[in-house]
Scaffold this motif. Structure first.
Motif, PDB file in Angstrom:
ATOM      1  N   GLU A 167      12.229 -50.827 -52.170  1.00  0.00           N
ATOM      2  CA  GLU A 167      11.209 -49.940 -51.614  1.00  0.00           C
ATOM      3  C   GLU A 167       9.973 -50.738 -51.237  1.00  0.00           C
ATOM      4  O   GLU A 167       9.436 -51.488 -52.039  1.00  0.00           O
ATOM      5  N   VAL A 168       9.519 -50.561 -49.996  1.00  0.00           N
ATOM      6  CA  VAL A 168       8.309 -51.219 -49.508  1.00  0.00           C
ATOM      7  C   VAL A 168       7.326 -50.136 -49.075  1.00  0.00           C
ATOM      8  O   VAL A 168       7.689 -49.211 -48.334  1.00  0.00           O
ATOM      9  N   LEU A 169       6.097 -50.240 -49.541  1.00  0.00           N
ATOM     10  CA  LEU A 169       5.046 -49.308 -49.133  1.00  0.00           C
ATOM     11  C   LEU A 169       3.927 -50.086 -48.458  1.00  0.00           C
ATOM     12  O   LEU A 169       3.440 -51.090 -48.992  1.00  0.00           O
ATOM     13  N   TYR A 170       3.540 -49.602 -47.280  1.00  0.00           N
ATOM     14  CA  TYR A 170       2.401 -50.162 -46.557  1.00  0.00           C
ATOM     15  C   TYR A 170       1.291 -49.123 -46.592  1.00  0.00           C
ATOM     16  O   TYR A 170       1.448 -48.004 -46.086  1.00  0.00           O
TER      17      TYR A 170
ATOM     18  N   HIS B 178      -2.573 -53.239 -47.931  1.00  0.00           N
ATOM     19  CA  HIS B 178      -1.749 -53.787 -49.003  1.00  0.00           C
ATOM     20  C   HIS B 178      -0.296 -53.366 -48.792  1.00  0.00           C
ATOM     21  O   HIS B 178       0.001 -52.301 -48.244  1.00  0.00           O
ATOM     22  N   ILE B 179       0.609 -54.220 -49.240  1.00  0.00           N
ATOM     23  CA  ILE B 179       2.044 -53.935 -49.207  1.00  0.00           C
ATOM     24  C   ILE B 179       2.580 -54.097 -50.614  1.00  0.00           C
ATOM     25  O   ILE B 179       2.309 -55.109 -51.270  1.00  0.00           O
ATOM     26  N   THR B 180       3.317 -53.106 -51.110  1.00  0.00           N
ATOM     27  CA  THR B 180       3.987 -53.269 -52.395  1.00  0.00           C
ATOM     28  C   THR B 180       5.493 -53.278 -52.177  1.00  0.00           C
ATOM     29  O   THR B 180       6.028 -52.555 -51.350  1.00  0.00           O
ATOM     30  N   LEU B 181       6.150 -54.141 -52.941  1.00  0.00           N
ATOM     31  CA  LEU B 181       7.607 -54.250 -52.922  1.00  0.00           C
ATOM     32  C   LEU B 181       8.127 -53.936 -54.317  1.00  0.00           C
ATOM     33  O   LEU B 181       7.734 -54.573 -55.292  1.00  0.00           O
ATOM     34  N   HIS B 182       8.989 -52.918 -54.412  1.00  0.00           N
ATOM     35  CA  HIS B 182       9.629 -52.556 -55.668  1.00  0.00           C
ATOM     36  C   HIS B 182      11.132 -52.778 -55.494  1.00  0.00           C
ATOM     37  O   HIS B 182      11.805 -51.999 -54.825  1.00  0.00           O
ATOM     38  N   PRO B 183      11.673 -53.859 -56.042  1.00  0.00           N
ATOM     39  CA  PRO B 183      13.074 -54.204 -55.794  1.00  0.00           C
ATOM     40  C   PRO B 183      14.039 -53.305 -56.553  1.00  0.00           C
ATOM     41  O   PRO B 183      13.720 -52.784 -57.635  1.00  0.00           O
TER      42      PRO B 183
ATOM     43  N   VAL C  39       3.073 -45.859 -45.017  1.00  0.00           N
ATOM     44  CA  VAL C  39       4.395 -45.975 -44.402  1.00  0.00           C
ATOM     45  C   VAL C  39       5.326 -46.619 -45.428  1.00  0.00           C
ATOM     46  O   VAL C  39       4.990 -47.666 -45.995  1.00  0.00           O
ATOM     47  N   MET C  40       6.453 -45.985 -45.692  1.00  0.00           N
ATOM     48  CA  MET C  40       7.413 -46.512 -46.658  1.00  0.00           C
ATOM     49  C   MET C  40       8.713 -46.881 -45.950  1.00  0.00           C
ATOM     50  O   MET C  40       9.187 -46.144 -45.082  1.00  0.00           O
ATOM     51  N   VAL C  41       9.267 -48.028 -46.341  1.00  0.00           N
ATOM     52  CA  VAL C  41      10.569 -48.476 -45.832  1.00  0.00           C
ATOM     53  C   VAL C  41      11.478 -48.719 -47.028  1.00  0.00           C
ATOM     54  O   VAL C  41      11.144 -49.515 -47.909  1.00  0.00           O
ATOM     55  N   ASP C  42      12.580 -48.012 -47.082  1.00  0.00           N
ATOM     56  CA  ASP C  42      13.591 -48.208 -48.123  1.00  0.00           C
ATOM     57  C   ASP C  42      14.816 -48.845 -47.478  1.00  0.00           C
ATOM     58  O   ASP C  42      15.421 -48.270 -46.562  1.00  0.00           O
TER      59      ASP C  42
END
Length: 385
Positions: free
Chosen positions: A307-310, A326-331, A357-360
Motif C-alpha cells: 500500500e502506497v499513500l501520497y 509525503h509518501i508512505t509505503l506499507h509492505p 491518493v492511494m495505490v495498492d
C-alpha cells in the motif's frame, strides 16, 4: 474509457475513401490496445503517420534499484525532489515492480522542443501543483490542481504549464488503466452507485490540425529506453477521429465518497483499476455515524498488496507527523493501522477534510536509489508507544 467520443471530420463509413478537399485521400489509422480486442479509435491524418526521417540516440531509463526485497514501512519526503526544467528528465522513479513505476516529477518548463509517447505503458499524472494543457494528437485537455490525467500507451503528446512551480505524481502502468469494473454495467455505462459519472470526465477538445512537413523530434519510451526519432511530418495532423481510446482528465474534487454507519474499507475509495494495481482517492467526507463508531481505520494486514499513500492536503486523521507531498509505503506481510493516539482522537469526530491518493499493488514494490535519498529512515518505528 468505456464510452464513445469524436472530434473533427470523419467519413460516414469506416475503412472507406475519405477525400481531401483539394484532392487525394486522408490516411486512416487504427489506434488500439490489446491487439484488436481492446478499446480503439480511428484517426484520419493529412500525412502518412508512418514517415520516420531519421533515428537518433537511445538512452536507458531503467530505474536503479536499492532495495529489492523490502519489509519495512517507509516514509518518503516527496517535496525533496529537486525541480528540473525538462518534463521527461524531471521524472524520479521511486517505487517499482514488473507492473508499475510510481514516481514524482517537478518540471519547470513546458515541452515544446519535442513530442513524447510512452509505448510501454499507460500513464497517469496527478497534478499536485500547477496548471496548464495536455496537448495530444486527439485534442487538448486543460488541467489544474487535483486533476488526474490518464494517457493511453502510444499517445503522442506535449504538455504545457502556466508557471514553473509544478509538482506531479506519475504512474506508468504496463496494463491498461480503467475505471473500476464494479461501477459499470455490461454496456460500460457507470452505474448509479458509482462515486462519479460520465459528466465528471474532461474529454479532449480543440483538435489541433497541422499540415506541415519538415523535421519533428519524437521521443518514444520502449522497453525501458528513450528512443529519439525524427518524423517527417507534424504529429498533430489529425483532421478527425472517433472511438473509445483517448486521453481524459478527472478531478479528485469530483469524487463523491461512499460512507456508512461503521468504517468503510478502502475499496469504497477506488477510482481506477488495472490488472495489477488499483488507485483510490481519499476525499473530504462525513465520518461513520454509528453511535459507537471509530472513524479511524482498523488495523489490517496487507498480505497480498503493498500500500502506497501520497498525501495531497488536509490533516490525515490516521497518521502522525504527515505533511503534503509525503509518501508512505506499507509492505504486504506487516500489519498496519492508525498511529498511537489517532484512534482515540477520531472518536466523536464528524468529518475529515483530507485528500490523498492511494495505490495498492498486487506484487511487492522495490525501492530505487532516488527513493532511499528521501526516506526518513525511522517511519517503521512510529507505532511504538
Amino acid at each position: 474509457m468505456p464510452f464513445y467520443h469524436t472530434l473533427g471530420q470523419i467519413p460516414p463509413k469506416r475503412h472507406t475513401q475519405f477525400e481531401k478537399p483539394d484532392g487525394g485521400l486522408y490516411y486512416e489509422q487504427l489506434f488500439g490496445t490489446i491487439g484488436f480486442d481492446g478499446m480503439s479509435s480511428l484517426l484520419y491524418h493529412i500525412h502518412r503517420p508512418t514517415m520516420v526521417k531519421e533515428v537518433l540516440e537511445s538512452v536507458a531509463m531503467e530505474p536503479k534499484l536499492a532495495v529489492e526485497k523490502n519489509m519495512l514501512s517507509r516514509k518518503l519526503i516527496g517535496f525533496d525532489i529537486t525541480p528540473v526544467d525538462d518534463f521527461i528528465e524531471s521524472r524520479v522513479p521511486l517505487l517499482v515492480n514488473k507492473d508499475v513505476i510510481f514516481g514524482l516529477a517537478a518540471p519547470r518548463r513546458s515541452m515544446t522542443e519535442y513530442f513524447y509517447k510512452n509505448a510501454d505503458s499507460d500513464e497517469m499524472l496527478f497534478i499536485h501543483r500547477g496548471s496548464g494543457n495536455l496537448r495530444t494528437l486527439l485534442g487538448t485537455i486543460p488541467f489544474e490542481y487535483g486533476d488526474y490525467l490518464v494517457i493511453p500507451r502510444g499517445m503522442i503528446y506535449q504538455i504545457e504549464f502556466n508557471s514553473d512551480d509544478n509538482r506531479l505524481l506519475y504512474l506508468e502502468s504496463h496494463t491498461p488503466i480503467y475505471t473500476p469494473k464494479r461501477y459499470r454495467n455490461h454496456f460500460g455505462q457507470l452505474l448509479e452507485h458509482s462515486p462519479f459519472c460520465e459528466r465528471d470526465f474532461v474529454l479532449p477538445r480543440d483538435l489541433e490540425t497541422h499540415d506541415e512537413k519538415g523535421e519533428f523530434l519524437m521521443k518514444i519510451k520502449k522497453q525501458g529506453s528513450l528512443h529519439s526519432l525524427v518524423y517527417a511530418s507534424h504529429p498533430f495532423d489529425v483532421v478527425g477521429w472517433d472511438g473509445y481510446n483517448f486521453p481524459y482528465g478527472f478531478s479528485i474534487f469530483n469524487f463523491e465518497p461512499i460512507t456508512g454507519r461503521v468504517h468503510q474499507p478502502p475499496p469504497v475509495h477506488q477510482t481506477f483499476q488495472t490488472d495489477s494495481f488499483v488507485v483510490c482517492s481519499f476525499c473530504p467526507r462525513l465520518y461513520d455515524y454509528h453511535p459507537k463508531a471509530i472513524p479511524a481505520p482498523y488495523n489490517h494486514s496487507n498480505i497480498d498488496s503493498d500500500e502506497v499513500l501520497y498525501y495531497v492536503d488536509g490533516d490525515f486523521m490516521s497518521r502522525n507527523d504527515i505533511a503534503k507531498g509525503h509518501i508512505t509505503l506499507h509492505p504486504g506481510g506487516i500489519p498496519h493501522g492508525p498511529h498511537p493516539g489517532a484512534m482515540e482522537r477520531s472518536i466523536g469526530k464528524k468529518e475529515t477534510q483530507e485528500y490523498a491518493v492511494m495505490v495498492d499493488t498486487f506484487r511487492p514494490l522495490m525501492l530505487t536509489e532516488q527513493a532511499m535519498r528521501i526516506d526518513d529512515g525511522k517511519y517503521y518505528k512510529s507505532w511504538l508507544e
